[in-house]
Each structure stands twice: as structure tokens, then as C-alpha cells.
Design a protein around this motif. Structure first.
Motif, short mmCIF file in Angstrom:
data_model
loop_
_atom_site.label_atom_id
_atom_site.label_comp_id
_atom_site.label_asym_id
_atom_site.label_seq_id
_atom_site.Cartn_x
_atom_site.Cartn_y
_atom_site.Cartn_z
N SER A 68 6.09 -17.72 32.46
CA SER A 68 7.20 -18.58 32.02
C SER A 68 6.67 -19.95 31.62
O SER A 68 5.85 -20.55 32.31
CB SER A 68 8.24 -18.74 33.13
N HIS A 69 7.13 -20.43 30.47
CA HIS A 69 6.95 -21.82 30.05
C HIS A 69 8.33 -22.44 30.08
O HIS A 69 9.24 -21.99 29.37
CB HIS A 69 6.36 -21.91 28.64
N LEU A 70 8.51 -23.46 30.90
CA LEU A 70 9.82 -24.02 31.18
C LEU A 70 9.87 -25.48 30.74
O LEU A 70 9.11 -26.32 31.24
CB LEU A 70 10.10 -23.91 32.68
N SER A 83 3.59 -18.54 21.07
CA SER A 83 2.55 -19.56 21.23
C SER A 83 3.17 -20.78 21.87
O SER A 83 4.03 -21.44 21.27
CB SER A 83 1.94 -19.91 19.87
N SER A 84 2.75 -21.09 23.09
CA SER A 84 3.31 -22.25 23.78
C SER A 84 2.97 -23.56 23.06
O SER A 84 3.78 -24.49 23.02
CB SER A 84 2.82 -22.31 25.22
N SER A 85 1.77 -23.63 22.46
CA SER A 85 1.38 -24.86 21.77
C SER A 85 2.25 -25.10 20.54
O SER A 85 2.57 -26.25 20.21
CB SER A 85 -0.10 -24.80 21.37
N MET A 101 10.27 -20.00 27.51
CA MET A 101 9.59 -18.92 26.80
C MET A 101 8.98 -17.97 27.81
O MET A 101 8.26 -18.40 28.71
CB MET A 101 8.50 -19.48 25.88
N PHE A 102 9.27 -16.68 27.66
CA PHE A 102 8.70 -15.66 28.52
C PHE A 102 7.66 -14.86 27.76
O PHE A 102 7.84 -14.51 26.59
CB PHE A 102 9.78 -14.71 29.03
N SER A 103 6.57 -14.57 28.43
CA SER A 103 5.53 -13.71 27.86
C SER A 103 4.89 -12.96 29.03
O SER A 103 5.39 -13.01 30.14
CB SER A 103 4.50 -14.54 27.08
N GLY A 104 3.77 -12.28 28.77
CA GLY A 104 3.10 -11.58 29.87
C GLY A 104 2.72 -10.17 29.50
O GLY A 104 2.68 -9.79 28.33
N ASP A 105 2.46 -9.38 30.53
CA ASP A 105 2.01 -8.00 30.36
C ASP A 105 3.19 -7.05 30.59
O ASP A 105 3.30 -6.41 31.62
CB ASP A 105 0.87 -7.71 31.33
N GLN A 128 4.01 -17.15 10.93
CA GLN A 128 5.17 -17.07 11.81
C GLN A 128 5.01 -15.97 12.85
O GLN A 128 5.35 -16.15 14.02
CB GLN A 128 6.44 -16.81 10.98
N HIS A 129 4.46 -14.82 12.43
CA HIS A 129 4.27 -13.71 13.36
C HIS A 129 3.12 -13.97 14.32
O HIS A 129 3.22 -13.72 15.52
CB HIS A 129 4.01 -12.42 12.58
#
Length: 226
Positions: free
Chosen positions: A146-148, A119-121, A160-164, A113-114
Motif C-alpha cells: 500500500s502507498h497511502l 508506479s508510485s514515483s 495505490m495497491f500493488s503486490g504479488d 501510460q501502461h
């Protein structure tokens, strides 16, 4: 070092304690391997003179011409931290309470889970045929990804937001993503108003990232439809 990077700092909330993490390039790293593993996008270097990882990262060995011992590095860090922060560092064994926290963290950090929390997939593996998954990256002072996921009406089913960037508490970030569900992604004013609600929460920390950086990442994802 000029504008080359030799170290990085980060902080993490580990249950009851806050940890400061430091990564220092002591010996010359294998930059080809690092680039393959890290998968750093080109936007990361859009505001830098360096245009690749090998141009951006350096090491103590590369800058000084010699490889220092671990003891030299430790002593140098202790000296600088004590001088700059104004505290006396004392080396000691972990207490029983600290060891219990460490073991608790190890169990959680090694969980599926962690590992796949961002994970977009995994997040979008059940995407339906009438849903559209878009992807965007925006580089402000920090990189926002952004994954929209849009439904057949063009409204947000998930994002879903991710990044640096660093955000704390991370639960606020997940709440912000949920708050955007059902909104029209082309209505930037509504998106911005909703995102700013997270920024008004007590204790929210996200240095060098503005609310509009998130809407910019969404806008770039929407351009995939053009």
C-alpha cells in the motif's frame, strides 16, 4: 522439488481473449541478477522455509542434472495439459483476428501510460507539502503493498495497491482505490465496509486475498507515523 519453486502460472485479459502465461525455469538462472531486477521484498518469504530467491527457486537442470531441449519441454507440456485438462491441443498459425489483437496489445503494452500504470514515483510525483506519503507491506496468503497519501487532516487523498496478487477486472481495483479517498485510514470498519463493496461486484476475481488484507496493508503504512 520439495518446497522450491520451478514454475509459475498467470492469466491476463488481453482485450477480447484470455491468455494463460507460464514461466518455467529450464536452465539454472542467474539468481543474483534476478534478485536485483525483481526487488522481491523479504515479506515474500515470511511463510516459507526459504528466506531468499536463491533458496526458493530451482530449475529443471538443477533437479535432473541435465538441460532438456526446447522440443522436450514443449512435448512434456502438451502431454500434461492434454491429460489434465482433457482437451486436444492443435498447433496452428495465428488468425488475422488474433494477429490484430496481438498488434493492438503490443502498441498498448509499449506505451508510457501502461509501463508506469503502477508506479508510485509517477502516481505521487505531484505530492504537496501538506500531504504525507506512507508505505506498507502485508503478507497474508498473498503480498499486498500500500502507498497511502494523507492530507493535513489525516484523511486519504489517494491510495495505490500493488503486490504479488491477481485481480480481475483490474478496473475494479482502481475503483476500489478511488472509493477510499476521503476516508479516515484509522477507521478500519469503514475501510473494510468500502472495500467489501468491490468484492460484491459481479465478475470480481482476486484469489487468496481477503478484504482485510488491504486494511492490514494500510495499518502497517500508518505505523510509519509512530
Amino acid at each position: 522439488m520439495g518446497e522450491r519453486k520451478i514454475t509459475g502460472f498467470g492469466f491476463a485479459q488481453v482485450f477480447e481473449i484470455t491468455l494463460g502465461n507460464t514461466i518455467l525455469s529450464i536452465g539454472e538462472p542467474d539468481m543474483d541478477l534476478f534478485a536485483k531486477v525483481a526487488k522481491i521484498p523479504p515479506e515474500k518469504f515470511s511463510d516459507k522455509k526459504a528466506k531468499s530467491v536463491s533458496e526458493w527457486v530451482t530449475s529443471v537442470e538443477a533437479e535432473t542434472g541435465r538441460l532438456p531441449s526446447k522440443e522436450e519441454v514443449r512435448d512434456a507440456f502438451v502431454e500434461v495439459f492434454e491429460r489434465e485438462i482433457g482437451v486436444k491441443l492443435v498447433e496452428q498459425e495465428r488468425t488475422e483476428e488474433e494477429e490484430a489483437i496481438r498488434q493492438k496489445w503490443r502498441a498498448m503494452a509499449g506505451s508510457d501510460q501502461h509501463t508506469f500504470k503502477i508506479s508510485s514515483s509517477r502516481r505521487f510525483q505531484d505530492k504537496k507539502r501538506d500531504q504525507e506519503l506512507l508505505f506498507g507491506r502485508f503478507k497474508g496468503r498473498k503480498l499486498i503493498v500500500s502507498h497511502l497519501l494523507l492530507n493535513s487532516e489525516g484523511k486519504i487523498d489517494d491510495v495505490m495497491f500493488s503486490g504479488d496478487f491477481y485481480a480481475r477486472p483490474d478496473a475494479y481495483l482502481w475503483d476500489m482505490e478511488k472509493s477510499l479517498k476521503g476516508l479516515d485510514p484509522t477507521n478500519e470498519d469503514e475501510l473494510l465496509k468500502t472495500i467489501k463493496e468491490t468484492y460484491s461486484k459481479p465478475g470480481w476475481e482476486i484469489p487468496m486475498v481477503d478484504p482485510k488484507d488491504f486494511t492490514q496493508a494500510i495499518n502497517i503504512a500508518l505505523k510509519q507515523r509512530e
